[in-house]
Design a protein around this motif. Structure first.
Motif: not given
Lengths: 405, 231
Positions: A92, A94-97, A370-375, A402-403
């Motif tokens: 996570m 890594k994905s969130f930078n 971080r644009n992780w929750i998309q719904n 949340c994933a």
């Protein structure tokens, strides 16, 4: 002696607890009456809810005001911490930078204890416990980061269960004592880890006695720690012995040289409970090995004994380190068993609870940032409540849910 | 004249006109509901429910239908296409495992896209990256949907593969089936969710095995267009 330590610790605990409680009450009364009458611009109602990040990146300066807020960890410190962080968490990050961790109450409690500790007393033991996925490991990482900044020497075991179970693992008879068993690969891995975590802190340290490896090879008194680590890494056969030497020297020299040593062991119950026939380590004759028979475990158990000073031991118990039929409860007494409890007693238990509502909201807001929750429904107030309800505010469950939404 | 016109029209419209359009217009739909016509539709809106019913409301005295699953489940965790995909993938009723695979699949896609999103520096770049895994999944399935399929027709002892217009439900099933089958062909040691992730990201960009399968079916239909009148 143990009783006196306990008394001292409990007095420290009560003091810090009262401190904590005081500041909590002052924070929880957020609604401000004067704002109704003042001419100052009225604060937006949503403002305290959306604040989820703090600029205070130094973990030593975190106070109760920062609870539930995320702070970013710089890359060079993440290199020290990342071996202890769970892979899904690292992915996570890594994905969130960016690598961010949340400030939580148990970590502050632990930090409070460490600040007020008298290091001349025998090693105090702190035990983190809590439900699965509630953040015991991250609490430990937070404390390690604090101590790393303060220049402590860190002796960290990321996951003790690795040393007591496995299949097709290389198990060799110990070169030091014939009834013990070495794990060459694991020992070398730990030596690497130890060197990476304590870069620059081991330079002045030298051994005080002579160690004879074979007839021809020996390390004389005055060999530097770096050389011993290098020897262990080049001669895997002796890597377990090198670990033992390092730990013994640290214990002896801590008082003489005024070092500060932090021993952090995650899932410490693996040291004391037996594994079933299927998963436990076995020797060549297919005999199941007890945890105490493994030299690594034996050496680390000594670090947890209160017969040395200038150190602190922080342990965490986890259900995953126990056999599947012994995971009903998450309390230390149940997980450690009779032997482990007697070995660690007296300790200061620290409960790591699930998220409070504020922390859970902050976590969800961070994910949205971080644009992780998309719904689209997940971003509404109704959706946030639902996420919190379904996950029961358990940090791991929340991240898992949340994933997929 | 009339026969020739019929032939002509079927040649032109036959492929297009088959299927639900005709059924809808010419034959009235049969009454298939298990409910007696007296039953009333349920109210699902929470605000309306909290208000309660008035005394003279007809629903006070009539029986109410049970709400269907897709209406009563939260949109956070439910999507009809994803459910269908999971069910198609299932083997031997082992739903728990397949649901886990689907969950990880969506997570993988999200990791891929969110990482790109967070690494992008400008807003323009960011706006071009689609991060919603369900949207990507749906677009990938959409790209694999065949417009035409073939049916087997036996005329005077010879079997022909006759091109027909595919029904929407059939299109969806075919697209999902091809995606899953193309992943089952790949190496077995790789986890299913990883293989599916690659396949779906390929299909999202109109590439990959499943899309090629669709094109192949279209090509067969194109070459068999002469049999279109046989259906």
């Amino acid at each position: 002696m143990a009783a006196s330590i306990r008394q001292k610790l409990s007095s420290v605990a009560s003091r810090t607890n009262s401190l904590l409680r005081k500041s909590v009450t002052s924070i929880e009364h957020t609604p401000c009456v004067c704002s109704c009458y003042s001419t100052a611009a009225k604060r937006l109602e949503q403002e305290p809810r959306t604040a989820f990040r703090t600029n205070e990146t130094d973990p030593r300066k975190h106070t109760i005001d920062h609870v539930g807020l995320y702070y970013s960890v710089p890359d060079e410190e993440m290199a020290v911490l990342k071996t202890g962080v769970h892979p899904w968490h690292l992915r996570m990050m890594k994905s969130f930078n960016e690598s961010c961790m949340m400030v939580r109450k148990p970590a502050l409690e632990l930090k409070g204890y460490l600040d007020k500790l008298n290091l001349k007393h025998p090693v105090p033991r702190f035990l983190l416990y809590g439900r699965r996925g509630s953040g015991k490991t991250m609490t430990m990482q937070h404390t390690i980061q604090c101590c790393h900044k303060n220049g402590w020497i860190i002796v960290h075991v990321p996951w003790a269960g690795q040393w007591v179970r496995g299949w097709y693992k290389e198990v060799a008879v110990s070169t030091y004592k014939p009834d013990r068993y070495d794990l060459p690969a694991d020992s070398a891995e730990w030596l690497n880890h130890f060197r990476a975590q304590n870069q620059g802190k081991l330079t002045g340290l030298k051994t005080t006695s002579e160690y004879i490896w074979t007839k021809r090879e020996k390390a004389e008194a005055g060999t530097s720690f770096d050389e011993i680590i290098n020897f262990g890494l080049s001669r895997l056969k002796f890597s377990s012995d090198c670990v033992g030497v390092l730990l013994k020297e640290l214990r002896e020299q801590a008082e003489l040289k005024g070092l500060k040593v932090l021993v952090a062991v995650d899932s410490v119950n693996a040291f004391y409970v037996q594994w079933n026939q299927l998963n436990a380590l076995k020797n060549i004759e297919k005999k199941k090995l007890q945890p105490g028979e493994i030299s690594l475990v034996h050496n680390f158990k000594k670090m947890l004994n209160p017969d040395w000073t200038h150190g602190v031991a922080i342990c965490a118990v986890s259900e995953e380190a126990n056999d599947e039929d012994r995971r009903e409860n998450f309390t230390p007494v149940y997980l450690l068993g009779q032997e482990g409890f007697e070995a660690l007693d007296p300790f200061v238990p620290i409960f790591v609870p699930e998220y409070t509502e504020k922390e859970a909201l902050s976590n969800i807001n961070y994910f949205i940032d971080r644009n992780w929750i998309q719904n689209a429904h997940g971003k509404t107030d109704e959706g946030k409540k639902e996420l919190m309800f379904v996950s029961n505010r358990n940090p791991f469950n929340l991240a898992k849910i949340c994933a997929q939404s | 004249m009339a026969t020739s016109f019929k032939l002509f029209s079927s040649k032109i419209f036959g492929v297009i006109l088959r299927g639900p359009f005709i059924c809808k217009s010419f034959f009235p739909k049969a009454h298939l509901s298990v409910y007696n016509p007296k039953y009333v539709e349920p109210v699902l809106d929470k605000d309306t429910l909290s208000k309660g019913l008035e005394d003279d409301d007809i629903r006070q005295h009539r029986p109410i239908k049970a709400p269907t699953t897709d209406l009563s489940v939260s949109p956070l965790f439910y999507d009809d296409d994803v459910r269908k995909f999971t069910n198609i993938m299932m083997k031997g009723g082992n739903k728990e495992r397949v649901r886990e695979i689907t969950r990880r699949l969506l997570e993988n896609i999200k990791h891929l896209q969110v990482e790109k999103y967070n690494k992008a520096t400008t807003d323009e770049e960011k706006s071009q990256i689609e991060c919603n895994p369900v949207t990507i999944f749906k677009q990938a399935v959409e790209n694999c949907k065949p417009l035409l399929t073939t049916i087997r027709v036996v005329k005077s002892g010879v079997a022909y593969r006759v091109p027909v217009c595919a029904r929407p439900s059939d299109q969806r099933f075919r697209a999902m089936k091809w995606i899953i089958d193309s992943c089952r062909d790949k190496e077995r040691r790789i986890p299913m969710e990883n293989k599916l992730t690659w396949e779906i990201m390929d299909a999202y960009n109109n590439q990959g095995k499943a899309v090629r399968k669709k094109q192949e079916v279209h090509r067969i239909c194109e070459s068999n267009r002469a049999y279109a009148h046989l259906r």
